[in-house]
Design a protein around this motif. Structure first.
Motif, mmCIF file in Angstrom:
data_model
loop_
_atom_site.group_PDB
_atom_site.id
_atom_site.type_symbol
_atom_site.label_atom_id
_atom_site.label_comp_id
_atom_site.label_asym_id
_atom_site.label_seq_id
_atom_site.Cartn_x
_atom_site.Cartn_y
_atom_site.Cartn_z
ATOM 1 N N VAL A 63 0.937 -0.884 0.041
ATOM 2 C CA VAL A 63 0.120 0.030 0.012
ATOM 3 C C VAL A 63 0.978 1.201 -0.053
ATOM 4 C CG1 VAL A 63 -1.797 1.306 1.124
ATOM 5 C CG2 VAL A 63 -1.597 -1.204 1.269
ATOM 6 N N ASP A 64 1.234 1.665 -1.191
ATOM 7 C CA ASP A 64 2.299 2.627 -1.383
ATOM 8 C C ASP A 64 1.723 3.732 -2.459
ATOM 9 O OD1 ASP A 64 2.843 1.172 -3.627
ATOM 10 O OD2 ASP A 64 4.832 0.563 -2.897
ATOM 11 N N GLY A 65 2.502 4.521 -2.706
ATOM 12 C CA GLY A 65 2.167 5.539 -3.670
ATOM 13 C C GLY A 65 2.003 5.012 -5.289
ATOM 14 N N LEU A 66 2.748 4.050 -5.215
ATOM 15 C CA LEU A 66 2.819 3.405 -6.762
ATOM 16 C C LEU A 66 1.310 2.590 -6.893
ATOM 17 C CD1 LEU A 66 6.392 1.997 -7.004
ATOM 18 C CD2 LEU A 66 5.777 4.039 -7.975
ATOM 19 N N ARG A 67 1.042 1.862 -5.865
ATOM 20 C CA ARG A 67 -0.402 1.199 -6.102
ATOM 21 C C ARG A 67 -1.402 2.207 -6.101
ATOM 22 N NH1 ARG A 67 1.609 -2.141 -8.110
ATOM 23 N NH2 ARG A 67 2.867 -3.712 -6.826
ATOM 24 N N MET A 68 -1.457 3.239 -5.278
ATOM 25 C CA MET A 68 -2.142 4.326 -5.405
ATOM 26 C C MET A 68 -2.314 5.030 -6.735
ATOM 27 S SD MET A 68 -2.156 5.991 -1.675
ATOM 28 C CE MET A 68 -3.515 6.687 -1.318
ATOM 29 N N ARG A 69 -1.198 5.257 -7.540
ATOM 30 C CA ARG A 69 -1.173 5.850 -8.735
ATOM 31 C C ARG A 69 -2.038 5.060 -9.710
ATOM 32 N NH1 ARG A 69 1.316 4.645 -13.057
ATOM 33 N NH2 ARG A 69 2.890 3.505 -11.783
ATOM 34 N N GLU A 70 -1.646 3.706 -9.592
ATOM 35 C CA GLU A 70 -2.144 2.528 -10.426
ATOM 36 C C GLU A 70 -3.736 2.555 -10.049
ATOM 37 O OE1 GLU A 70 -0.320 -1.080 -9.635
ATOM 38 O OE2 GLU A 70 1.354 -0.602 -10.588
ATOM 39 N N ALA A 113 2.394 14.761 -5.237
ATOM 40 C CA ALA A 113 1.301 14.129 -6.003
ATOM 41 C C ALA A 113 1.103 14.367 -7.443
ATOM 42 C CB ALA A 113 -0.155 15.004 -5.521
ATOM 43 N N LYS A 114 1.831 15.316 -7.967
ATOM 44 C CA LYS A 114 1.708 15.696 -9.249
ATOM 45 C C LYS A 114 2.876 14.848 -9.965
ATOM 46 C CE LYS A 114 -0.496 19.665 -9.579
ATOM 47 N NZ LYS A 114 -1.768 19.524 -8.747
ATOM 48 N N LEU A 115 3.946 14.248 -9.227
ATOM 49 C CA LEU A 115 4.588 13.311 -9.999
ATOM 50 C C LEU A 115 4.122 11.875 -9.999
ATOM 51 C CD1 LEU A 115 7.953 14.252 -7.861
ATOM 52 C CD2 LEU A 115 7.431 14.871 -10.122
ATOM 53 N N LEU A 116 3.073 11.730 -9.160
ATOM 54 C CA LEU A 116 2.410 10.329 -9.147
ATOM 55 C C LEU A 116 1.129 10.370 -10.432
ATOM 56 C CD1 LEU A 116 1.760 9.787 -5.492
ATOM 57 C CD2 LEU A 116 3.393 8.381 -7.046
ATOM 58 N N ILE A 117 0.600 11.429 -10.482
ATOM 59 C CA ILE A 117 -0.659 11.379 -11.415
ATOM 60 C C ILE A 117 -0.245 12.247 -12.640
ATOM 61 C CG2 ILE A 117 -3.003 11.823 -11.762
ATOM 62 C CD1 ILE A 117 -2.373 9.548 -9.881
ATOM 63 N N GLU A 148 -9.064 -1.506 -3.867
ATOM 64 C CA GLU A 148 -10.383 -1.337 -4.064
ATOM 65 C C GLU A 148 -10.994 -1.920 -2.907
ATOM 66 O OE1 GLU A 148 -13.390 -2.558 -7.076
ATOM 67 O OE2 GLU A 148 -12.885 -0.617 -7.385
ATOM 68 N N GLN A 149 -10.605 -3.283 -2.501
ATOM 69 C CA GLN A 149 -11.011 -4.263 -1.232
ATOM 70 C C GLN A 149 -10.534 -3.440 0.012
ATOM 71 O OE1 GLN A 149 -9.425 -8.145 -1.401
ATOM 72 N NE2 GLN A 149 -7.562 -7.403 -2.392
ATOM 73 N N PHE A 150 -9.800 -2.643 -0.052
ATOM 74 C CA PHE A 150 -9.398 -2.406 1.482
ATOM 75 C C PHE A 150 -9.863 -0.784 1.736
ATOM 76 C CE2 PHE A 150 -6.080 -5.045 0.031
ATOM 77 C CZ PHE A 150 -6.031 -6.021 0.617
ATOM 78 N N PHE A 151 -9.519 0.070 0.807
ATOM 79 C CA PHE A 151 -10.291 1.364 1.004
ATOM 80 C C PHE A 151 -10.249 2.060 -0.255
ATOM 81 C CE2 PHE A 151 -5.534 1.473 1.051
ATOM 82 C CZ PHE A 151 -5.384 2.639 0.278
ATOM 83 N N ASP A 152 -10.995 3.375 -0.335
ATOM 84 C CA ASP A 152 -11.170 4.206 -1.458
ATOM 85 C C ASP A 152 -10.141 5.151 -1.526
ATOM 86 O OD1 ASP A 152 -11.972 5.828 -3.471
ATOM 87 O OD2 ASP A 152 -14.003 6.651 -2.485
ATOM 88 N N VAL A 153 -9.227 4.721 -2.888
ATOM 89 C CA VAL A 153 -8.010 5.722 -2.906
ATOM 90 C C VAL A 153 -8.186 7.038 -3.193
ATOM 91 C CG1 VAL A 153 -5.911 5.696 -4.285
ATOM 92 C CG2 VAL A 153 -6.621 3.364 -3.606
ATOM 93 N N GLU A 154 -9.420 7.340 -3.859
ATOM 94 C CA GLU A 154 -9.651 8.497 -4.171
ATOM 95 C C GLU A 154 -9.870 9.495 -3.066
ATOM 96 O OE1 GLU A 154 -12.489 9.308 -7.479
ATOM 97 O OE2 GLU A 154 -11.293 7.883 -8.708
ATOM 98 N N HIS A 155 -10.749 8.783 -2.082
ATOM 99 C CA HIS A 155 -11.037 9.456 -0.746
ATOM 100 C C HIS A 155 -9.813 9.711 0.033
ATOM 101 C CE1 HIS A 155 -13.713 10.490 2.597
ATOM 102 N NE2 HIS A 155 -12.848 9.691 3.316
#
Length: 65
Positions: A27-34, A60-64, A44-51
């Motif tokens: 659970v890190d920035g790379l998975r969140m970017r994906e 954040a600009k580097l990830l997305i 998704e089964q653990f939490f709402d990343v967008e939230h």
């Protein structure tokens, strides 16, 4: 890819004569970017990343793109 951190599946396990191995999902920035770009939904089964993703963080600009 290191199978111990393979997030392409929700879970997997191996049982051998002298060992047991199972999946680990980072659970890190790379998975969140994906998750945010639709490349992978394993978190998704653990939490709402967008939230929980803070788009105001300086990195954040580097990830997305």
């Amino acid at each position: 890819m290191n199978k111990d951190m393979d997030a392409s599946k929700d879970s997997w396990s191996q049982l051998g004569k002298d060992y047991f191995r199972q999946a680990r999902i980072n659970v890190d920035g790379l998975r969140m970017r994906e998750a945010l770009t639709g490349e992978n939904d394993v978190l998704e089964q653990f939490f709402d990343v967008e939230h929980v993703f803070d788009s105001t963080r300086p990195t954040a600009k580097l990830l997305i793109p």
